[in-house]
Design a protein around this motif. Structure first.
Motif, PDB file in Angstrom:
ATOM      1  N   ARG A 123       0.834  -1.203   0.000  1.00 42.43           N
ATOM      2  CA  ARG A 123       0.000   0.000   0.000  1.00 42.43           C
ATOM      3  C   ARG A 123       0.870   1.256   0.000  1.00 42.43           C
ATOM      4  N   GLU A 124       1.985   1.236   0.734  1.00 41.80           N
ATOM      5  CA  GLU A 124       2.899   2.368   0.747  1.00 41.80           C
ATOM      6  C   GLU A 124       3.504   2.591  -0.638  1.00 41.80           C
ATOM      7  N   CYS A 150       0.854   4.141  -2.973  1.00 40.97           N
ATOM      8  CA  CYS A 150       0.641   5.553  -2.652  1.00 40.97           C
ATOM      9  C   CYS A 150       1.812   6.390  -3.157  1.00 40.97           C
ATOM     10  N   LYS A 173      -7.638   5.307  -8.149  1.00 43.04           N
ATOM     11  CA  LYS A 173      -8.344   6.301  -7.338  1.00 43.04           C
ATOM     12  C   LYS A 173      -9.841   6.054  -7.234  1.00 43.04           C
TER      13      LYS A 173
END
Length: 266
Positions: A95-96, A99, A131
């Protein structure tokens, strides 16, 4: 009675701090060390250009900034995201990484467009998938970005019917669709016929004039001389010389850089 002058405004640390900070970055592929302790900083709104011979580590550096390649050692900070690499360091979570990559747009030598999608659909894909943007909003955004790169009449065209310059401009629009804070360009014109290079450089020039933070790997020396804030010369995995564009490209001090530039001046 005179009024006292207003107190000085303290600088905003968020604006003063570099948006990219790299310290002692190494990248090895087995016994081969592609990056040998590279350190650099990029301020918000700055256009840094990276030049150097083939195989010197330019593309590897960009791929490490976007974390498409995981550095072997060193530290990287992009915006508020900071990570250290090496033995005992925690690897970024999926997830990091997602992002981080959403904030760092990257344009490659090859266009990597989805062949089964129109130009409009290619640009819509990121906002829709990553998004979760509603389809009508993504469509409006994609149409506006294609107009921005001069391709408003190519929305329904498939990649096989685009010229190389048009395909690369679609790729730039696709990267911009994620509203990145930083754009990375890896030899964005090297795969194009000479007559098509100008249309891509025109889009890049517009982004620079708009204040986009950019790191550009290129062999377009005249473009770098005119539009780069800083030029970095790399050789054999290290930064050999850096400075203002006209200093580096017009009056280079390092003999290796002088030799490299001689073929362009010729």
């Amino acid at each position: 009675m005179t009024s006292e002058p207003p107190p000085p405004v303290a600088p905003d640390p968020a604006r003063a701090a570099p948006v990219i900070a790299i310290d002692a970055l190494h990248k090895s592929y087995g016994a081969f060390e592609a990056l040998k302790g590279v350190s650099l900083q990029v301020s918000r709104g700055e256009a840094q250009f990276v030049i150097g011979p083939s195989g010197c580590g330019k593309s590897t550096l960009l791929r490490c900034v976007n974390l498409l390649e995981e550095p072997t050692r060193g530290t990287l900070r992009v915006g508020s995201f900071s990570v250290a690499f090496g033995p005992g360091q925690r690897r970024p979570r999926a997830r990091e990484l997602a992002c981080h990559r959403a904030k760092v747009g990257m344009v490659f030598q090859q266009f990597h467009l989805f062949p089964h999608m129109t130009a409009l659909e290619n640009v819509m894909e990121g906002p829709r998938t990553v998004k979760r943007m509603p389809r009508h909003e993504a469509r409006q955004l994609a149409a506006a970005l294609l107009a921005k790169v001069g391709l408003e009449d190519k929305c329904d065209t498939y990649p096989r019917h685009l010229s190389g310059g048009q395909a690369q401009r679609v790729a730039i629009a696709r990267a911009l669709a994620m509203s990145p804070e930083i754009m990375l360009f890896d030899e964005a014109t090297s795969a194009l016929d000479p007559e098509l290079v100008g249309e891509v450089l025109a889009v890049m020039r517009r982004l620079i004039e708009e204040g986009m933070t950019m790191v550009v790997v290129t062999h377009e020396m005249s473009f770098a001389r005119e539009f780069a804030d800083t030029v970095i010369f790399m050789d054999a995995g290290t930064i050999v010389e850096r400075g203002a564009a006209r200093d580096i490209l017009v009056v280079p001090q390092n003999p290796r850089l002088q030799s490299f530039l001689r073929r362009f001046h010729a």
